[in-house]
Enzyme design. Structure first.
Site, PDB file in Angstrom:
ATOM      1  N   PRO A  80      23.726  39.410  73.428  1.00 12.63           N
ATOM      2  CA  PRO A  80      23.067  38.110  73.156  1.00 12.63           C
ATOM      3  C   PRO A  80      22.633  38.139  71.741  1.00 12.63           C
ATOM      4  O   PRO A  80      22.563  39.269  71.239  1.00 12.63           O
ATOM      5  CB  PRO A  80      22.107  37.584  73.975  1.00 12.63           C
ATOM      6  CG  PRO A  80      21.804  38.973  75.015  1.00 12.63           C
ATOM      7  CD  PRO A  80      22.883  39.895  74.835  1.00 12.63           C
ATOM      8  N   PRO A  81      22.404  37.121  71.002  1.00 17.29           N
ATOM      9  CA  PRO A  81      21.924  37.077  69.582  1.00 17.29           C
ATOM     10  C   PRO A  81      20.531  37.250  69.545  1.00 17.29           C
ATOM     11  O   PRO A  81      19.782  37.201  70.498  1.00 17.29           O
ATOM     12  CB  PRO A  81      22.075  35.527  69.251  1.00 17.29           C
ATOM     13  CG  PRO A  81      22.372  34.858  70.414  1.00 17.29           C
ATOM     14  CD  PRO A  81      22.947  35.708  71.522  1.00 17.29           C
ATOM     15  N   GLY A  82      20.240  38.100  68.679  1.00 17.45           N
ATOM     16  CA  GLY A  82      18.918  38.324  68.218  1.00 17.45           C
ATOM     17  C   GLY A  82      18.439  39.730  68.956  1.00 17.45           C
ATOM     18  O   GLY A  82      17.083  39.842  68.923  1.00 17.45           O
ATOM     19  N   THR A  83      19.399  40.573  69.535  1.00 12.75           N
ATOM     20  CA  THR A  83      18.729  41.532  70.273  1.00 12.75           C
ATOM     21  C   THR A  83      18.883  42.804  69.331  1.00 12.75           C
ATOM     22  O   THR A  83      18.287  44.051  69.898  1.00 12.75           O
ATOM     23  CB  THR A  83      19.708  42.074  71.630  1.00 12.75           C
ATOM     24  OG1 THR A  83      21.285  41.915  71.162  1.00 12.75           O
ATOM     25  CG2 THR A  83      19.377  40.995  72.767  1.00 12.75           C
ATOM     26  N   GLY A  84      19.262  42.748  68.115  1.00 15.11           N
ATOM     27  CA  GLY A  84      18.886  44.022  67.322  1.00 15.11           C
ATOM     28  C   GLY A  84      20.110  44.780  66.768  1.00 15.11           C
ATOM     29  O   GLY A  84      20.163  45.709  66.425  1.00 15.11           O
ATOM     30  N   HIS A 121      -0.163  23.410  92.397  1.00 15.30           N
ATOM     31  CA  HIS A 121       0.878  24.520  92.114  1.00 15.30           C
ATOM     32  C   HIS A 121       0.060  25.945  91.828  1.00 15.30           C
ATOM     33  O   HIS A 121       0.046  27.007  92.575  1.00 15.30           O
ATOM     34  CB  HIS A 121       1.472  24.358  90.928  1.00 15.30           C
ATOM     35  CG  HIS A 121       2.563  23.345  90.850  1.00 15.30           C
ATOM     36  ND1 HIS A 121       3.432  23.352  91.577  1.00 15.30           N
ATOM     37  CD2 HIS A 121       2.713  22.439  89.765  1.00 15.30           C
ATOM     38  CE1 HIS A 121       4.426  22.115  91.433  1.00 15.30           C
ATOM     39  NE2 HIS A 121       4.067  21.691  90.308  1.00 15.30           N
ATOM     40  N   ASP A 181      10.458  19.432  90.149  1.00 14.71           N
ATOM     41  CA  ASP A 181      10.209  20.391  90.922  1.00 14.71           C
ATOM     42  C   ASP A 181      11.013  20.378  92.272  1.00 14.71           C
ATOM     43  O   ASP A 181      11.544  21.494  92.704  1.00 14.71           O
ATOM     44  CB  ASP A 181       8.657  20.318  91.545  1.00 14.71           C
ATOM     45  CG  ASP A 181       7.562  20.429  90.265  1.00 14.71           C
ATOM     46  OD1 ASP A 181       7.833  21.083  89.575  1.00 14.71           O
ATOM     47  OD2 ASP A 181       6.391  20.059  90.822  1.00 14.71           O
ATOM     48  N   GLU A 207      -1.207  19.754  89.183  1.00 11.07           N
ATOM     49  CA  GLU A 207      -1.072  21.139  88.768  1.00 11.07           C
ATOM     50  C   GLU A 207      -1.838  22.137  89.264  1.00 11.07           C
ATOM     51  O   GLU A 207      -1.560  23.346  89.499  1.00 11.07           O
ATOM     52  CB  GLU A 207      -1.348  21.173  87.461  1.00 11.07           C
ATOM     53  CG  GLU A 207      -0.790  20.215  86.288  1.00 11.07           C
ATOM     54  CD  GLU A 207       1.013  20.756  86.549  1.00 11.07           C
ATOM     55  OE1 GLU A 207       1.113  21.860  86.678  1.00 11.07           O
ATOM     56  OE2 GLU A 207       1.799  19.657  86.212  1.00 11.07           O
TER      57      GLU A 207
HETATM   58  P1  ADP Z   1      21.691  40.472  66.197  1.00 10.96           P
HETATM   59  O1  ADP Z   1      22.524  40.927  65.232  1.00 10.96           O
HETATM   60  O2  ADP Z   1      21.789  40.829  67.835  1.00 10.96           O
HETATM   61  O3  ADP Z   1      21.701  39.235  66.453  1.00 10.96           O
HETATM   62  P2  ADP Z   1      19.464  41.033  64.618  1.00 10.96           P
HETATM   63  O4  ADP Z   1      19.445  42.559  64.844  1.00 10.96           O
HETATM   64  O5  ADP Z   1      20.035  40.300  63.506  1.00 10.96           O
HETATM   65  O6  ADP Z   1      20.121  40.458  66.055  1.00 10.96           O
HETATM   66  O7  ADP Z   1      17.864  40.767  64.798  1.00 10.96           O
HETATM   67  C1  ADP Z   1      16.915  39.724  64.566  1.00 10.96           C
HETATM   68  C2  ADP Z   1      15.729  40.278  64.115  1.00 10.96           C
HETATM   69  O8  ADP Z   1      15.093  40.103  65.415  1.00 10.96           O
HETATM   70  C3  ADP Z   1      15.419  41.486  63.337  1.00 10.96           C
HETATM   71  O9  ADP Z   1      15.451  41.431  62.007  1.00 10.96           O
HETATM   72  C4  ADP Z   1      14.196  42.230  64.062  1.00 10.96           C
HETATM   73  O10 ADP Z   1      13.201  41.313  63.025  1.00 10.96           O
HETATM   74  C5  ADP Z   1      14.170  41.469  65.348  1.00 10.96           C
HETATM   75  N1  ADP Z   1      14.717  42.460  66.303  1.00 10.96           N
HETATM   76  C6  ADP Z   1      15.734  42.147  67.194  1.00 10.96           C
HETATM   77  N2  ADP Z   1      15.945  43.066  68.020  1.00 10.96           N
HETATM   78  C7  ADP Z   1      14.682  44.129  67.897  1.00 10.96           C
HETATM   79  C8  ADP Z   1      14.444  45.314  68.429  1.00 10.96           C
HETATM   80  N3  ADP Z   1      15.097  45.867  69.474  1.00 10.96           N
HETATM   81  N4  ADP Z   1      13.525  45.878  67.859  1.00 10.96           N
HETATM   82  C9  ADP Z   1      12.708  45.429  66.848  1.00 10.96           C
HETATM   83  N5  ADP Z   1      13.127  44.360  66.202  1.00 10.96           N
HETATM   84  C10 ADP Z   1      14.008  43.486  66.819  1.00 10.96           C
HETATM   85 ZN    ZN Z   2       5.127  20.320  89.178  1.00  9.57          ZN
END
Ligand code: ADP
Ligand code: ZN
Length: 630
Positions: free
Chosen positions: A224-228, A448, A522, A445
């Protein structure tokens, strides 16, 4: 400024300028022509009177009959003012054609002390005539050259421009200072290990080829996006100290057939001139989508681009050090040809980080930030299952921004929590007025929260708040103590009981007629959990049968016998109701048993608006010791 716009403005300016210059040239040209004509007319008119040969003219000279000589056409013609007895001693203008090579003429004129004048006008007129005819095209050609040169310059930056459609838009870094090292990456250790090996391929290829090992050409990162994924690719380039070409798959998707393919060709040409190197193609699914798919049965441009990519990857038979790293989160739509051996040989899944991974990532991003001692990254990691590395980086960045906003030197727990609340729950709204509604929400709340605190197998209470956030008027947060891996039947039941706790408390405290619509979310949640227990997890009396798959498609559709199907549907509903009834009874019992503590907690909550999980547990502990068994 938008470059296209700039180019258009340049073209417009250029056209206007050439029109103006062109118009001027024309008037100027006409002017010159009239002048020429006038001059000629003058010459002609004088000429028309009489002419004589050059030899005769020389005689006239010697006789001293010549008064004045006007030379024209580069001394090819002369109008001679002379008077002679032959001419009746009347001064007359006589035309003389001077033969080529009569260079001594001027000398002679000087010798005889004759008044003479050379008239360059006709010559000049011819020049202007030629010039005026050439000027306009010249301006156009010059302008075009200028324009295209400029667009070349543009396209070196932008990768677009009329002369440059086939050039690769890849960002090229000759010296690989991506600035990312493996230490900057946490939580995805398997992927990192694979990549460390690739760095060693790049650094010492001989070590591998000596034992007959083939260096992989392509590595596909799936996740997924943002995983490095980008981070990993940058890190290998940096660690192996090789150039890094980075390009997004979408940059190869073009309107015109052949452009994407030309860009691929260009990219690989550049890469092969710079081996060893890393070519990183982000969102490779934009180019690598299965051929012949999509609306209208495929897209010629994209197919050509993909074919080119396949060809290029096959091209380097023995890998001389171009390693293609592709990233996607849709491996399912990739063309099978891309995944065949010899192309993206290696596939590495980069998933969302688990709890330990999140701690690691938070540590990486906390390095350059001054956190207060009360900030616990472990606690934060506990609170954030499902967060990607990018989300976590963003969270810490948000908290730093908040600290700056509050003019603090360090970042405290408060900012971190605020940032987390905002990212998890949405932007906070304004607090409600003290009305009966607010009191009802407080009871809901706390309902819960009390069940969450007292019930076995339930996640811990993180906080209870009456500050509206996202769509909710109030919120109770629980800290998930395990990542979404395996969940037990007891945990699912506990979740249903506590989720029902809100509505049940409303009923007990305010009575059936006062119950509100606030619990609709809920109720959807518990119904969904209970139904999945029956149809997917085999946790009911129907037995261990998967009745539905992940997409809620029926798996157990039998014979088309409608009676049988209805019967099955009834049984599912019965089982779902059974589970919910059981949970509702338990919730009711717990709320009734703990009414005192609930009233106290509500009072406190109305006063402070937000109660910390820790404070809430303290309060509960004073009155209850034993957890309720499921
Ligand atoms: P992807 O290419 O998978 O969409 P990126 O590599 O561009 O994601 O990650 C975006 C930002 O998120 C990076 O610049 C970093 O700051 C942070 N980040 C994502 N994954 C990690 C990780 N495993 N360790 C440290 N920072 C991370
Ligand atoms: Zn509730």
């Amino acid at each position: 400024m938008d470059r296209n716009l700039l180019q258009k403005i340049l073209i417009a300016l250029f056209l206007i300028a050439s029109l103006i210059v062109g118009a001027k040239t024309f008037t100027f040209g006409n002017f010159a022509k009239t002048e020429v004509r006038n001059e000629k007319l003058e010459v002609n008119s004088t000429l028309s009177s009489s002419r004589m040969t050059y030899g005769r003219f020389l005689e006239y000279l010697e006789m001293g009959w010549v008064k004045q000589v006007d030379l024209y056409d580069n001394s090819r013609n002369a109008i001679v003012q002379a008077s002679s007895p032959e001419l009746g001693n009347r001064p007359q203008a006589i035309r003389v054609e001077i033969p080529v090579g009569a260079s001594q003429l001027i000398q002679k004129l000087k010798e005889y002390n004759i008044d003479f004048d050379a008239h360059p006008i006709p010559r000049k007129s011819i020049f202007i005539m030629i010039a005026s005819n050439l000027l306009l095209p010249l301006i156009f050609i010059g302008g075009l050259i200028f324009f295209f040169q400029n667009s070349e310059n543009f396209s070196q930056n932008s990768g677009s421009g009329p002369m440059n459609l086939g050039k690769s838009p890849a960002k090229f870094e000759q010296r690989p200072d991506t600035g990312i090292t493996f230490d900057d990456i946490a939580g995805i250790d398997e992927a990192k290990a694979e990549f460390e090996e690739i760095v060693s391929f790049l650094k010492e290829p001989d070590k591998y080829t000596r034992v007959g090992a083939k260096i992989p050409k392509g590595v596909l990162l799936i996740g997924p996006p943002g995983t490095g994924k980008t981070l990993l690719a940058k890190a290998i380039a940096n660690e192996a100290n090789v150039p890094f070409f980075s390009v997004a798959g979408s940059e190869f998707v073009e309107m015109f057939i052949g452009i994407g393919a030309a860009r691929i060709r260009d990219l690989f040409k550049k890469a092969s001139e710079n081996t060893p190197c890393i070519v990183f193609i982000d969102e490779i699914d934009a180019v690598g989508r299965e051929r012949g798919s999509g609306v209208g049965g495929g897209n010629d441009e994209r197919e050509q681009t993909l074919n080119q990519l396949l060809t290029e990857m096959d091209g380097f038979k023995e890998n001389k050090g171009v390693i293609v790293v592709g990233a996607t989160n849709r491996v399912d739509i990739l063309d099978a040809a891309l995944l065949r051996p010899g192309r993206f040989d290696r596939q590495i899944t980069v998933g969302l980080p688990d709890r330990l991974g999140r701690i690691g990532i938070l540590k990486v991003h906390a390095k350059n930030k001054p956190f207060d001692d009360d900030v616990s990254l472990v606690q934060l990691a506990n609170r954030t299952p499902g967060f990607s590395g990018a989300d976590l980086a963003n969270l810490l960045n948000e908290s730093a921004i908040l600290a700056t906003r509050y003019k603090q030197e360090t970042i405290t727990k408060k900012e971190v929590n605020e940032a987390a609340d905002r990212i998890i729950g949405g932007i906070a709204g304004t607090t409600m007025e003290d009305t009966k509604n607010k009191k009802l929400i407080a009871y809901h709340e706390v309902g819960h929260a009390i069940i969450g605190s007292l019930l076995q197998y339930h996640d811990e209470v993180e906080k209870i708040t009456l500050i509206p956030r996202g769509g909710a008027k109030g919120l109770t947060w629980f800290t998930p103590n395990e990542d979404q891996g395996l969940v037990t039947r007891s945990q699912l039941l506990a979740r249903i009981v506590s989720t029902l706790g809100g509505r049940v408390t409303e009923q007990i405290v305010f009575g059936d007629p006062e119950v509100t619509t606030g619990a609709s979310n809920d109720l959807q949640q518990i119904t969904s959990i209970a139904r999945q227990m029956v149809t997917r997890y085999g946790m009911s009396n129907i037995g261990p049968i998967a009745l539905e798959d992940d997409d809620n498609e029926q798996m157990f559709t039998s014979t088309g016998d409608s009676e049988y199907n209805e019967n099955l549907a009834d049984r599912i509903d019965t089982e779902v109701c059974k589970i919910i009834n059981y949970c509702e009874n338990l919730a009711t019992k717990m709320i009734l048993d703990n009414r005192t503590i609930i009233d106290l907690a509500v009072e406190k909550l109305l006063e402070v608006e937000t109660l910390d999980g820790e404070d809430f547990r303290e309060l509960v502990k004073q009155y209850t010791i034993l957890p309720t068994k499921l």
